[in-house]
Design a protein around this motif. Sequence first.
Motif, PDB file in Angstrom:
ATOM      1  N   LYS A  42      42.697  60.895  31.071  1.00 48.05           N
ATOM      2  CA  LYS A  42      41.430  61.556  30.773  1.00 48.05           C
ATOM      3  C   LYS A  42      40.631  60.685  29.804  1.00 48.05           C
ATOM      4  CE  LYS A  42      39.474  65.906  29.100  1.00 48.05           C
ATOM      5  NZ  LYS A  42      39.785  67.238  28.497  1.00 48.05           N
ATOM      6  N   LYS A  43      39.626  60.004  30.359  1.00 48.08           N
ATOM      7  CA  LYS A  43      38.844  59.069  29.548  1.00 48.08           C
ATOM      8  C   LYS A  43      38.112  59.797  28.417  1.00 48.08           C
ATOM      9  CE  LYS A  43      39.785  55.357  31.919  1.00 48.08           C
ATOM     10  NZ  LYS A  43      40.527  54.223  31.317  1.00 48.08           N
ATOM     11  N   SER A  44      38.165  59.183  27.245  1.00 48.21           N
ATOM     12  CA  SER A  44      37.522  59.782  26.075  1.00 48.21           C
ATOM     13  C   SER A  44      36.648  58.737  25.381  1.00 48.21           C
ATOM     14  CB  SER A  44      38.579  60.316  25.104  1.00 48.21           C
ATOM     15  OG  SER A  44      37.996  60.663  23.872  1.00 48.21           O
ATOM     16  N   SER A  45      35.391  59.074  25.186  1.00 48.73           N
ATOM     17  CA  SER A  45      34.491  58.158  24.486  1.00 48.73           C
ATOM     18  C   SER A  45      34.895  58.017  23.020  1.00 48.73           C
ATOM     19  CB  SER A  45      33.046  58.671  24.583  1.00 48.73           C
ATOM     20  OG  SER A  45      32.944  59.987  24.045  1.00 48.73           O
ATOM     21  N   GLY A  46      35.484  59.087  22.463  1.00 48.81           N
ATOM     22  CA  GLY A  46      35.950  59.039  21.079  1.00 48.81           C
ATOM     23  C   GLY A  46      37.073  58.036  20.908  1.00 48.81           C
ATOM     24  N   PHE A  47      37.999  58.016  21.864  1.00 47.52           N
ATOM     25  CA  PHE A  47      39.110  57.065  21.816  1.00 47.52           C
ATOM     26  C   PHE A  47      38.588  55.636  21.949  1.00 47.52           C
ATOM     27  CE2 PHE A  47      42.313  54.415  23.837  1.00 47.52           C
ATOM     28  CZ  PHE A  47      43.422  54.647  23.043  1.00 47.52           C
ATOM     29  N   TRP A  48      37.635  55.435  22.868  1.00 47.10           N
ATOM     30  CA  TRP A  48      37.033  54.104  23.056  1.00 47.10           C
ATOM     31  C   TRP A  48      36.395  53.626  21.761  1.00 47.10           C
ATOM     32  CZ3 TRP A  48      31.844  52.733  22.614  1.00 47.10           C
ATOM     33  CH2 TRP A  48      31.507  51.457  23.079  1.00 47.10           C
ATOM     34  N   LEU A  49      35.674  54.527  21.080  1.00 43.80           N
ATOM     35  CA  LEU A  49      35.011  54.180  19.832  1.00 43.80           C
ATOM     36  C   LEU A  49      36.020  53.803  18.750  1.00 43.80           C
ATOM     37  CD1 LEU A  49      32.395  54.003  18.167  1.00 43.80           C
ATOM     38  CD2 LEU A  49      32.686  56.430  17.620  1.00 43.80           C
ATOM     39  N   VAL A  50      37.107  54.580  18.649  1.00 45.75           N
ATOM     40  CA  VAL A  50      38.135  54.298  17.643  1.00 45.75           C
ATOM     41  C   VAL A  50      38.791  52.949  17.900  1.00 45.75           C
ATOM     42  CG1 VAL A  50      40.393  55.034  16.754  1.00 45.75           C
ATOM     43  CG2 VAL A  50      38.583  56.712  17.087  1.00 45.75           C
ATOM     44  N   GLU A  51      39.057  52.653  19.172  1.00 48.01           N
ATOM     45  CA  GLU A  51      39.658  51.357  19.522  1.00 48.01           C
ATOM     46  C   GLU A  51      38.777  50.197  19.061  1.00 48.01           C
ATOM     47  OE1 GLU A  51      42.675  50.680  23.166  1.00 48.01           O
ATOM     48  OE2 GLU A  51      40.601  51.083  23.714  1.00 48.01           O
ATOM     49  N   LYS A  52      37.491  50.299  19.327  1.00 44.11           N
ATOM     50  CA  LYS A  52      36.559  49.236  18.943  1.00 44.11           C
ATOM     51  C   LYS A  52      36.454  49.123  17.421  1.00 44.11           C
ATOM     52  CE  LYS A  52      35.407  48.238  23.200  1.00 44.11           C
ATOM     53  NZ  LYS A  52      35.783  46.954  23.824  1.00 44.11           N
ATOM     54  N   LEU A  53      36.372  50.272  16.753  1.00 49.65           N
ATOM     55  CA  LEU A  53      36.255  50.266  15.293  1.00 49.65           C
ATOM     56  C   LEU A  53      37.526  49.721  14.645  1.00 49.65           C
ATOM     57  CD1 LEU A  53      34.451  53.679  14.623  1.00 49.65           C
ATOM     58  CD2 LEU A  53      33.475  51.375  14.491  1.00 49.65           C
ATOM     59  N   ASN A  54      38.683  50.032  15.216  1.00 48.27           N
ATOM     60  CA  ASN A  54      39.950  49.485  14.704  1.00 48.27           C
ATOM     61  C   ASN A  54      39.942  47.968  14.744  1.00 48.27           C
ATOM     62  OD1 ASN A  54      41.087  51.929  14.105  1.00 48.27           O
ATOM     63  ND2 ASN A  54      42.488  51.974  15.836  1.00 48.27           N
ATOM     64  N   LEU A  55      39.506  47.430  15.885  1.00 45.11           N
ATOM     65  CA  LEU A  55      39.470  45.975  16.043  1.00 45.11           C
ATOM     66  C   LEU A  55      38.511  45.343  15.031  1.00 45.11           C
ATOM     67  CD1 LEU A  55      39.905  43.268  17.418  1.00 45.11           C
ATOM     68  CD2 LEU A  55      38.330  43.981  19.231  1.00 45.11           C
ATOM     69  N   GLY A  56      37.301  45.893  14.954  1.00 41.41           N
ATOM     70  CA  GLY A  56      36.314  45.339  14.039  1.00 41.41           C
ATOM     71  C   GLY A  56      36.706  45.472  12.578  1.00 41.41           C
ATOM     72  N   THR A  57      37.415  46.552  12.248  1.00 45.88           N
ATOM     73  CA  THR A  57      37.804  46.784  10.858  1.00 45.88           C
ATOM     74  C   THR A  57      38.997  45.926  10.458  1.00 45.88           C
ATOM     75  OG1 THR A  57      36.999  49.068  10.969  1.00 45.88           O
ATOM     76  CG2 THR A  57      38.527  48.524   9.180  1.00 45.88           C
ATOM     77  N   ILE A  58      40.048  45.964  11.268  1.00 50.98           N
ATOM     78  CA  ILE A  58      41.296  45.281  10.906  1.00 50.98           C
ATOM     79  C   ILE A  58      41.142  43.764  10.974  1.00 50.98           C
ATOM     80  CG2 ILE A  58      43.727  44.971  11.515  1.00 50.98           C
ATOM     81  CD1 ILE A  58      43.611  47.860  12.652  1.00 50.98           C
ATOM     82  N   VAL A  59      40.757  43.257  12.139  1.00 52.47           N
ATOM     83  CA  VAL A  59      40.615  41.809  12.289  1.00 52.47           C
ATOM     84  C   VAL A  59      39.360  41.320  11.576  1.00 52.47           C
ATOM     85  CG1 VAL A  59      40.542  39.900  13.934  1.00 52.47           C
ATOM     86  CG2 VAL A  59      41.787  41.975  14.511  1.00 52.47           C
ATOM     87  N   GLY A  60      38.333  42.177  11.556  1.00 51.67           N
ATOM     88  CA  GLY A  60      37.077  41.782  10.927  1.00 51.67           C
ATOM     89  C   GLY A  60      37.222  41.482   9.446  1.00 51.67           C
ATOM     90  N   ILE A  61      38.034  42.286   8.747  1.00 54.90           N
ATOM     91  CA  ILE A  61      38.254  42.039   7.320  1.00 54.90           C
ATOM     92  C   ILE A  61      38.948  40.694   7.114  1.00 54.90           C
ATOM     93  CG2 ILE A  61      39.606  42.789   5.318  1.00 54.90           C
ATOM     94  CD1 ILE A  61      38.953  45.638   6.037  1.00 54.90           C
ATOM     95  N   MET A  62      39.957  40.414   7.935  1.00 55.84           N
ATOM     96  CA  MET A  62      40.669  39.137   7.804  1.00 55.84           C
ATOM     97  C   MET A  62      39.769  37.965   8.158  1.00 55.84           C
ATOM     98  SD  MET A  62      44.559  39.950   9.091  1.00 55.84           S
ATOM     99  CE  MET A  62      44.132  40.455  10.772  1.00 55.84           C
ATOM    100  N   LEU A  63      38.963  38.140   9.207  1.00 53.43           N
ATOM    101  CA  LEU A  63      38.024  37.093   9.603  1.00 53.43           C
ATOM    102  C   LEU A  63      36.991  36.852   8.497  1.00 53.43           C
ATOM    103  CD1 LEU A  63      36.903  35.197  11.818  1.00 53.43           C
ATOM    104  CD2 LEU A  63      35.549  37.131  12.651  1.00 53.43           C
ATOM    105  N   GLY A  64      36.468  37.945   7.947  1.00 52.83           N
ATOM    106  CA  GLY A  64      35.497  37.835   6.861  1.00 52.83           C
ATOM    107  C   GLY A  64      36.078  37.158   5.638  1.00 52.83           C
ATOM    108  N   LEU A  65      37.346  37.468   5.342  1.00 56.01           N
ATOM    109  CA  LEU A  65      38.018  36.856   4.195  1.00 56.01           C
ATOM    110  C   LEU A  65      38.148  35.345   4.373  1.00 56.01           C
ATOM    111  CD1 LEU A  65      39.384  37.680   1.504  1.00 56.01           C
ATOM    112  CD2 LEU A  65      41.549  37.774   2.750  1.00 56.01           C
TER     113      LEU A  65
END
Length: 217
Positions: free
Chosen positions: A84-107
Motif C-alpha cells: 500500500k503506497k504511502s506518500s508519507g513513507f516516501w517523504l520520510v525516506e527522502k528526508l532520512n537520506l537528506g538528513t543523515i547523509v546530508g549532515i556528513m556531506l555538509g561536514l
Amino acid sequence: NYKMQREVATYDAKSLTLLDSSILPSLESNVLNTSTALRALHEAKFADSTLRFVFFVSGILGIILVGTGLVLWTQKRKKKNAIKKSSGFWLVEKLNLGTIVGIMLGLAVYFIANRIMSIDEVNRRDLEINAFFLAWLFSYIYAFSRDTNKAWKEQLLLTAVLFLSLPIINAITVLNSLLEVFTRDSIFIYLDIFFIFMALVCLLIRFILIRKERRNA
C-alpha cells in the motif's frame, strides 16, 4: 572573549600545593556569567585537545545512532509500503537520506572550505557555514530528484571521497614537509583519523546496501 578562555590551576603532585592559577574575573551580569558558563561547558573549554576530540567523536556517534534508528524505522515499514503506497513513507525516506547523509556531506564540505579558504578572507566564518548548509541543501535536492536506493549509494560514495581527500588537503595546505605529519599538534592528527574513520563508515554502509540489494534481487 576573555571569558571564553580556560581557567587553570596547577598543583604539586606530591604536596598538593597550589603552584600557579589563572582565574578569570566574573562579569557584573549574572545572565552573562550563566550564559558564558553554559557555553564553556558546551564547547568543553575546560578540557584539553584530546578530551575535546573525544567529546566531538561522541557527538558524531550520537548522530549516527539517531540516524540508524531512522533507517530501521523505514526498513520495518518498507514491506507494508510495497503493498500500500504511502506518500508519507516516501517523504520520510527522502528526508532520512537528506538528513543523515546530508549532515556528513555538509561536514566534509565545511572542513574542505576551512582548509582551502584564505585566512585573510573577511567573511571566512560565514562562507564556511554557508558551504555546510549549501552541501546539506544539495543532499536534500538530490534525494528528492533521484531514486532513493541509488541516491543513498551515490551520496555515501561522494561523502567518503570528500572525507578521504581531507587528510591530503591538510598536508598540502598546512604542512611544510611530510615530517610534520607526526610532529604537529595532536588535534590535527586526531582530525585526520576522524576523517578517515568517517570515510570508512560511509563505505561500509554503502557496501551493506549493495550486498542487501544483490541478496534481494
